[in-house]
Design an enzyme around this catalytic site. Sequence first.
Site, PDB file in Angstrom:
ATOM      1  N   ASP A   1     -21.895 -94.423  97.312  1.00 42.92           N
ATOM      2  CA  ASP A   1     -21.612 -94.874  98.684  1.00 42.92           C
ATOM      3  C   ASP A   1     -22.097 -96.301  98.863  1.00 42.92           C
ATOM      4  O   ASP A   1     -23.249 -96.611  98.529  1.00 42.92           O
ATOM      5  CB  ASP A   1     -22.338 -93.919  99.655  1.00 42.92           C
ATOM      6  CG  ASP A   1     -22.238 -94.381 101.095  1.00 42.92           C
ATOM      7  OD1 ASP A   1     -21.267 -95.082 101.428  1.00 42.92           O
ATOM      8  OD2 ASP A   1     -23.135 -94.019 101.879  1.00 42.92           O
TER       9      ASP A   1
ATOM     10  N   ASP B   1     -22.440 -94.392 104.979  1.00 44.40           N
ATOM     11  CA  ASP B   1     -21.984 -93.242 105.780  1.00 44.40           C
ATOM     12  C   ASP B   1     -22.229 -91.907 105.065  1.00 44.40           C
ATOM     13  O   ASP B   1     -21.919 -90.846 105.582  1.00 44.40           O
ATOM     14  CB  ASP B   1     -20.501 -93.384 106.156  1.00 44.40           C
ATOM     15  CG  ASP B   1     -19.578 -93.278 104.941  1.00 44.40           C
ATOM     16  OD1 ASP B   1     -20.079 -93.240 103.788  1.00 44.40           O
ATOM     17  OD2 ASP B   1     -18.347 -93.247 105.124  1.00 44.40           O
TER      18      ASP B   1
ATOM     19  N   ASP C   1     -17.317 -94.126  98.008  1.00 41.38           N
ATOM     20  CA  ASP C   1     -16.131 -94.911  98.383  1.00 41.38           C
ATOM     21  C   ASP C   1     -15.660 -95.756  97.195  1.00 41.38           C
ATOM     22  O   ASP C   1     -16.312 -95.816  96.153  1.00 41.38           O
ATOM     23  CB  ASP C   1     -16.425 -95.775  99.621  1.00 41.38           C
ATOM     24  CG  ASP C   1     -17.762 -96.517  99.492  1.00 41.38           C
ATOM     25  OD1 ASP C   1     -17.959 -97.176  98.456  1.00 41.38           O
ATOM     26  OD2 ASP C   1     -18.603 -96.419 100.415  1.00 41.38           O
TER      27      ASP C   1
ATOM     28  N   ASP D   1      -4.339 -87.755  91.566  1.00 39.50           N
ATOM     29  CA  ASP D   1      -4.192 -86.330  91.873  1.00 39.50           C
ATOM     30  C   ASP D   1      -3.022 -86.161  92.850  1.00 39.50           C
ATOM     31  O   ASP D   1      -3.042 -86.729  93.943  1.00 39.50           O
ATOM     32  CB  ASP D   1      -5.496 -85.831  92.526  1.00 39.50           C
ATOM     33  CG  ASP D   1      -5.838 -84.412  92.137  1.00 39.50           C
ATOM     34  OD1 ASP D   1      -4.900 -83.603  92.002  1.00 39.50           O
ATOM     35  OD2 ASP D   1      -7.033 -84.107  91.977  1.00 39.50           O
TER      36      ASP D   1
ATOM     37  N   ASP E   1      -1.506 -80.904  91.050  1.00 39.95           N
ATOM     38  CA  ASP E   1      -2.388 -79.882  91.598  1.00 39.95           C
ATOM     39  C   ASP E   1      -1.631 -78.579  91.867  1.00 39.95           C
ATOM     40  O   ASP E   1      -0.548 -78.604  92.460  1.00 39.95           O
ATOM     41  CB  ASP E   1      -2.958 -80.421  92.919  1.00 39.95           C
ATOM     42  CG  ASP E   1      -3.920 -79.452  93.566  1.00 39.95           C
ATOM     43  OD1 ASP E   1      -5.024 -79.289  93.025  1.00 39.95           O
ATOM     44  OD2 ASP E   1      -3.580 -78.850  94.598  1.00 39.95           O
TER      45      ASP E   1
ATOM     46  N   GLU F   1      -2.194 -78.690  86.378  1.00 39.21           N
ATOM     47  CA  GLU F   1      -3.314 -77.780  86.588  1.00 39.21           C
ATOM     48  C   GLU F   1      -2.743 -76.380  86.419  1.00 39.21           C
ATOM     49  O   GLU F   1      -1.867 -75.952  87.160  1.00 39.21           O
ATOM     50  CB  GLU F   1      -3.893 -77.918  87.998  1.00 39.21           C
ATOM     51  CG  GLU F   1      -5.131 -77.048  88.159  1.00 39.21           C
ATOM     52  CD  GLU F   1      -5.461 -76.682  89.598  1.00 39.21           C
ATOM     53  OE1 GLU F   1      -4.587 -76.747  90.475  1.00 39.21           O
ATOM     54  OE2 GLU F   1      -6.616 -76.288  89.828  1.00 39.21           O
TER      55      GLU F   1
ATOM     56  N   HIS G   1     -14.302 -80.098  89.419  1.00 36.46           N
ATOM     57  CA  HIS G   1     -14.756 -79.934  90.807  1.00 36.46           C
ATOM     58  C   HIS G   1     -14.555 -78.517  91.342  1.00 36.46           C
ATOM     59  O   HIS G   1     -14.936 -78.237  92.468  1.00 36.46           O
ATOM     60  CB  HIS G   1     -13.997 -80.934  91.685  1.00 36.46           C
ATOM     61  CG  HIS G   1     -12.523 -80.630  91.713  1.00 36.46           C
ATOM     62  ND1 HIS G   1     -11.713 -80.802  90.614  1.00 36.46           N
ATOM     63  CD2 HIS G   1     -11.731 -80.132  92.683  1.00 36.46           C
ATOM     64  CE1 HIS G   1     -10.491 -80.417  90.910  1.00 36.46           C
ATOM     65  NE2 HIS G   1     -10.462 -80.012  92.159  1.00 36.46           N
ATOM     66  N   ASP G   2     -13.905 -77.658  90.570  1.00 39.48           N
ATOM     67  CA  ASP G   2     -13.630 -76.296  91.048  1.00 39.48           C
ATOM     68  C   ASP G   2     -14.552 -75.243  90.446  1.00 39.48           C
ATOM     69  O   ASP G   2     -14.384 -74.051  90.725  1.00 39.48           O
ATOM     70  CB  ASP G   2     -12.178 -75.913  90.715  1.00 39.48           C
ATOM     71  CG  ASP G   2     -11.188 -76.610  91.626  1.00 39.48           C
ATOM     72  OD1 ASP G   2     -11.563 -76.965  92.762  1.00 39.48           O
ATOM     73  OD2 ASP G   2     -10.038 -76.804  91.194  1.00 39.48           O
TER      74      ASP G   2
HETATM   75  C1  GLC Z   1      -6.536 -77.006  93.100  1.00 36.96           C
HETATM   76  C2  GLC Z   1      -7.688 -77.967  93.282  1.00 36.96           C
HETATM   77  C3  GLC Z   1      -8.662 -77.375  94.241  1.00 36.96           C
HETATM   78  C4  GLC Z   1      -7.962 -77.198  95.576  1.00 36.96           C
HETATM   79  C5  GLC Z   1      -6.710 -76.357  95.412  1.00 36.96           C
HETATM   80  C6  GLC Z   1      -5.824 -76.466  96.612  1.00 36.96           C
HETATM   81  O1  GLC Z   1      -6.912 -75.839  92.506  1.00 36.96           O
HETATM   82  O2  GLC Z   1      -8.261 -78.255  92.042  1.00 36.96           O
HETATM   83  O3  GLC Z   1      -9.814 -78.152  94.404  1.00 36.96           O
HETATM   84  O4  GLC Z   1      -8.824 -76.581  96.483  1.00 36.96           O
HETATM   85  O5  GLC Z   1      -5.915 -76.783  94.328  1.00 36.96           O
HETATM   86  O6  GLC Z   1      -5.227 -77.727  96.656  1.00 36.96           O
END
Ligand code: GLC
Length: 564
Positions: free
Chosen positions: A36, A40, A44, A113, A214, A268, A335-336
């Site tokens: 950051d 905030d 960023d 993404d 995604d 994905e 991140h999931d």
């Molecule tokens: C994918 C993303 C995830 C998101 C989901 C809905 O699985 O990796 O983070 O919540 O799609 O877009």
Amino acid sequence: MKPNDRNDTPVILEKDAKAWWKEGVLYQIYPQSFKDTTGDGFGDFQGVIQKLDYLESLGITMVWMNPFFGSPLVDNGYDVSNYTAIHPRYGTMEDFQEMLDGLHCRGIKFVLDVVVNHSSNEHPWFQQSRSSRDNPYRDYYHWWPAENGTPPFRDSIFDPEGAWQFDQQTNAYYLHYFAKEQPDLNWENPKVRQEIYAIMKFWAEKGVDGFRMDAFQYASKDTTFPEWPKGHEKEYDKWYGMRPQLHDYLKEMYTEVIEPYDLFAVAEGAGTSFKDAHDLVDADRNELQVAYHFDCRDISKDLEGYQLSEFKAVFTKWDAAFKNNGWLAIYLSNHDVARLIDRYGNTDAAFRTPSAQMLNTFLLSMRGTPYTYYGDELGMTNIDMPKIEEYVDVSAIGDYNRAKAEGEDMDQFMKKLNFNSRENARTPMQWDSTKNGGFTEGKPWRKVNDNHQTINVVAQNKDPKSILNHFRKMVKLRKDNPVLVYGQYQILQERHSEIYAYTRTLDQQQVLVLLNFSKKQATITLEETIKTGTLWINNYDRLDAKEGQITLQPYQAIICELIN
Ligand code: GLC
């Protein structure tokens, strides 16, 4: 042992076998948690710009950044309300361009993404679509008129109430496979597809190098919405994903965007079979270029841990299936899911460093494009969040409500959530030992892990034996040695209960990788034909080897060249 001795079939190299996106080393940035600069509490673009030299110092060659578009942020940006605008939290389009140019100057490609299975319910398309039944945008989404009765059951990944949401305004239900604020776009409508290609072209013109699609396997739907048998949702991807029409759309996308701009796209998800995965990414199909499957995620959710035998089996079977055609990403975290070291390594003080190094050695020595999630180059760990009130993630809250409704043991549920939740992986990057780990001068949007006092970039930069410096060494090794990119993979002694051993072979060159996945010493006896040569990597100072027997220390990882 001669290269190829273990493989009686010659390698058939696919069309255009070599590609930058195969040779690349990808680093994933979760933008709100990276750095950051405005105070905030959210990361960023200027923060990434400040850290460009750091990224270069890692040696990585690709960055995938999670969504940063206009969004009400119900799912941290995976609910897009404006696909061609920057959310002000991250900066401006000028900042984006500066960041992109800064990456490109350093030889780092950028992967965007693309979240187009669904949009946000605040997207103007949806606002139009829900406004009246005869609105021109009505069929941009999936609607079920309420006078036809309750729609056939569809399950939602996030919403315990299911995937149909009643909307008073037009007395109809709309479909959302994720949260109700994420209505699914109607890919069967050619106009929707053209809108999406236009968005992709917009970013291609800006100079992005690739796309991550995604939740893409769910994009195509049978719009007659037949009744599906009870319990079908237990096999979610099979019922909800990979309709044959998806391939037509992907081919169209390839012709419209991927090929003319010379980009690549990664999916994905990879369907539910090797055939599905091949149908997505084989070079001669002209659809996508890379896929990533969820099998490695699925074996590591238990509090009791995972079995090394399963881990080996997952990677070995996927490698075998993609030996001759198609290409995969290799990842252990993103991140999931929770942090890789908590799931596959060991966070005890004595083992944290070697286990993180060993896991990074694995990622960077397998066939497939390696994906490293920010912070894994330092061995960042899960965070302790025992109470549901601390959670902000739509998926964690949805799972909690579902478990409650189903009468689950909530203590046990919370233990599992604390271990598995995606919030574990979204804590701010640990730059130094100062307040908030050097991430922000303000109040961070998620609390910084207390262990930033010891696990941080500044400390690890100074230590030649740190996880960070080991990561750099591995990245360089991979980039310098095509055998680690293209070489055939062959598992050795598959049943060994502590050591994962494999070779990589390209032309006349062969290397051996030995990884001790346990917290105990472990010994492997190599076949007589294997003659070890130069040691390329060792995360310990010692290596105990005599007469073909190698004893590895806890989480020791070595790579050595073999002599033919
Ligand atoms: C994918 C993303 C995830 C998101 C989901 C809905 O699985 O990796 O983070 O919540 O799609 O877009």
